[in-house]
Write a protein that holds these residues in place. Structure first.
Motif, PDB file in Angstrom:
ATOM      1  N   SER A  14       0.766  -1.312  -0.131  1.00 40.55           N
ATOM      2  CA  SER A  14      -0.019   0.025   0.039  1.00 40.55           C
ATOM      3  C   SER A  14       0.950   1.016  -0.145  1.00 40.55           C
ATOM      4  N   SER A  15       0.303   2.531  -0.307  1.00 39.79           N
ATOM      5  CA  SER A  15       0.869   3.830  -0.256  1.00 39.79           C
ATOM      6  C   SER A  15       0.658   4.324   1.021  1.00 39.79           C
ATOM      7  N   VAL A  16       1.656   4.811   1.581  1.00 34.63           N
ATOM      8  CA  VAL A  16       1.546   5.428   3.178  1.00 34.63           C
ATOM      9  C   VAL A  16       2.406   6.551   3.397  1.00 34.63           C
ATOM     10  N   VAL A  17       1.824   7.292   4.244  1.00 33.86           N
ATOM     11  CA  VAL A  17       2.474   8.709   4.418  1.00 33.86           C
ATOM     12  C   VAL A  17       3.275   8.224   5.736  1.00 33.86           C
ATOM     13  N   ASP A  18       4.559   8.307   5.872  1.00 35.88           N
ATOM     14  CA  ASP A  18       5.499   8.261   6.934  1.00 35.88           C
ATOM     15  C   ASP A  18       6.336   9.483   7.244  1.00 35.88           C
ATOM     16  N   PHE A  20       5.518  -2.391   2.336  1.00 34.21           N
ATOM     17  CA  PHE A  20       5.212  -4.041   2.006  1.00 34.21           C
ATOM     18  C   PHE A  20       5.065  -4.639   3.373  1.00 34.21           C
ATOM     19  N   GLU A  21       4.256  -5.446   3.690  1.00 37.65           N
ATOM     20  CA  GLU A  21       3.748  -6.304   4.737  1.00 37.65           C
ATOM     21  C   GLU A  21       3.554  -7.946   4.323  1.00 37.65           C
ATOM     22  N   LEU A  22       4.406  -8.672   4.871  1.00 34.46           N
ATOM     23  CA  LEU A  22       4.558 -10.178   4.362  1.00 34.46           C
ATOM     24  C   LEU A  22       4.425 -10.874   5.574  1.00 34.46           C
ATOM     25  N   ALA A  23       4.009 -12.170   5.225  1.00 32.85           N
ATOM     26  CA  ALA A  23       3.987 -13.231   6.229  1.00 32.85           C
ATOM     27  C   ALA A  23       4.205 -14.644   5.495  1.00 32.85           C
ATOM     28  N   CYS A  24       4.882 -15.583   6.357  1.00 30.35           N
ATOM     29  CA  CYS A  24       5.024 -16.727   5.953  1.00 30.35           C
ATOM     30  C   CYS A  24       4.480 -17.883   7.137  1.00 30.35           C
ATOM     31  N   ARG A  25       3.659 -18.913   6.554  1.00 29.16           N
ATOM     32  CA  ARG A  25       3.277 -19.959   7.504  1.00 29.16           C
ATOM     33  C   ARG A  25       3.781 -21.195   7.023  1.00 29.16           C
ATOM     34  N   SER A  26       4.363 -21.853   7.871  1.00 24.78           N
ATOM     35  CA  SER A  26       5.157 -23.199   7.714  1.00 24.78           C
ATOM     36  C   SER A  26       5.070 -24.308   8.627  1.00 24.78           C
ATOM     37  N   ARG A  27       5.082 -25.340   8.367  1.00 24.54           N
ATOM     38  CA  ARG A  27       4.905 -26.532   9.052  1.00 24.54           C
ATOM     39  C   ARG A  27       6.324 -26.733   9.818  1.00 24.54           C
ATOM     40  N   ASP A  46      13.811 -16.049  14.731  1.00 26.93           N
ATOM     41  CA  ASP A  46      13.886 -16.289  16.161  1.00 26.93           C
ATOM     42  C   ASP A  46      12.397 -16.696  16.857  1.00 26.93           C
ATOM     43  N   GLY A  47      12.384 -17.545  17.626  1.00 25.33           N
ATOM     44  CA  GLY A  47      11.238 -18.202  18.282  1.00 25.33           C
ATOM     45  C   GLY A  47      10.704 -19.382  17.712  1.00 25.33           C
ATOM     46  N   GLN A  48       9.627 -20.079  18.332  1.00 24.59           N
ATOM     47  CA  GLN A  48       9.152 -21.211  17.596  1.00 24.59           C
ATOM     48  C   GLN A  48       7.801 -20.807  16.651  1.00 24.59           C
ATOM     49  N   GLU A  49       7.447 -19.540  16.352  1.00 24.65           N
ATOM     50  CA  GLU A  49       6.132 -19.064  15.842  1.00 24.65           C
ATOM     51  C   GLU A  49       6.162 -20.220  14.315  1.00 24.65           C
ATOM     52  N   ARG A  50       4.824 -20.504  14.134  1.00 25.34           N
ATOM     53  CA  ARG A  50       4.497 -21.173  12.729  1.00 25.34           C
ATOM     54  C   ARG A  50       4.370 -20.143  11.744  1.00 25.34           C
ATOM     55  N   THR A  51       4.094 -18.698  12.089  1.00 28.27           N
ATOM     56  CA  THR A  51       3.972 -17.851  11.212  1.00 28.27           C
ATOM     57  C   THR A  51       4.826 -16.381  11.408  1.00 28.27           C
ATOM     58  N   ARG A  52       5.743 -16.208  10.616  1.00 31.25           N
ATOM     59  CA  ARG A  52       6.680 -15.130  10.497  1.00 31.25           C
ATOM     60  C   ARG A  52       6.033 -13.947   9.772  1.00 31.25           C
ATOM     61  N   GLN A  53       6.335 -12.901  10.489  1.00 27.95           N
ATOM     62  CA  GLN A  53       5.810 -11.523   9.640  1.00 27.95           C
ATOM     63  C   GLN A  53       7.081 -10.652   9.714  1.00 27.95           C
ATOM     64  N   TRP A  54       7.121  -9.835   8.362  1.00 28.70           N
ATOM     65  CA  TRP A  54       8.012  -8.726   8.326  1.00 28.70           C
ATOM     66  C   TRP A  54       7.404  -7.497   7.422  1.00 28.70           C
ATOM     67  N   SER A  55       7.884  -6.391   7.737  1.00 26.09           N
ATOM     68  CA  SER A  55       7.358  -5.390   6.812  1.00 26.09           C
ATOM     69  C   SER A  55       8.620  -4.270   6.417  1.00 26.09           C
ATOM     70  N   TYR A  56       8.546  -3.358   5.490  1.00 23.19           N
ATOM     71  CA  TYR A  56       9.392  -2.578   5.307  1.00 23.19           C
ATOM     72  C   TYR A  56       8.820  -1.715   4.315  1.00 23.19           C
ATOM     73  N   LEU A  57       9.631  -0.311   4.283  1.00 22.86           N
ATOM     74  CA  LEU A  57       8.985   0.735   3.436  1.00 22.86           C
ATOM     75  C   LEU A  57      10.053   0.850   2.314  1.00 22.86           C
ATOM     76  N   VAL A  58       9.524   1.309   1.108  1.00 25.95           N
ATOM     77  CA  VAL A  58      10.585   1.738  -0.103  1.00 25.95           C
ATOM     78  C   VAL A  58      10.109   3.123  -0.356  1.00 25.95           C
ATOM     79  N   ARG A  59      11.201   4.048  -0.238  1.00 24.79           N
ATOM     80  CA  ARG A  59      11.143   5.525  -0.761  1.00 24.79           C
ATOM     81  C   ARG A  59      11.907   5.721  -1.790  1.00 24.79           C
TER      82      ARG A  59
END
Length: 158
Positions: free
Chosen positions: A84-88, A96-103, A145-158
């Motif tokens: 999405s477009s955001v004002v920062d 960009f907001e991403l997630a990955c779920r894995s077994r 880090d950790g044992q979560e099955r779902t990992r999330q990360w985000s970043y901005l591009v300017r």
């Protein structure tokens, strides 16, 4: 497969465009100043590709604003993406907001880009453990880090 899907920042200084290539969507980000970066993607054989393998993508409207939403799978991972477009601060950016779920524990979770021309700033936000720059590529590694099955990360591009 389908026409490219894209969104711009409100000031039209940045555009992200997703196009279908082989078995997934790849994307490039351009600025009106002539800067360009492209995603470094993987192949169907990669269990943990250099960037999330997005196989379904749609342009939606959330709270009246355009948002790209996508999902995909590779190996034992299932990925999702929101752009999405955001004002920062006083500046506009693409978020960009991403997630990955894995077994199983992932071998690598990252978003990787190649600078084609100029320099766009990529800023890590939540869930990014390291930003690695080698030659003309930058990789944002998601925290494992950790044992979560779902990992999330985000970043901005300017």
């Amino acid at each position: 497969m389908s026409d490219p899907l894209s969104i711009q920042t409100a000031n039209q200084r940045l555009t992200v465009e997703f196009t279908w290539k082989a078995d997934r969507y790849v994307h490039r980000i351009t600025s009106n100043a002539g800067c360009e970066i492209t995603s470094v993607d993987g192949t169907p054989e990669d269990l943990w590709p250099a960037s999330p393998p997005i196989q379904q993508l749609s342009l939606e409207s959330i709270a009246g604003q355009p948002v790209l939403l996508g999902v995909g799978a590779a190996g034992s991972g299932h990925w999702s993406i929101s752009v999405s477009s955001v004002v920062d601060g006083e500046d506009e950016a693409l978020k960009f907001e991403l997630a990955c779920r894995s077994r199983e524990a992932p071998g690598q979770l990252a978003s990787t880009y190649r600078h084609e021309s100029g320099q766009l700033r990529i800023e890590a936000r939540s869930g990014v453990s390291e930003v690695v720059t080698v030659a003309d590529e930058v990789r944002l590694d998601a925290s494992l880090d950790g044992q979560e099955r779902t990992r999330q990360w985000s970043y901005l591009v300017r």
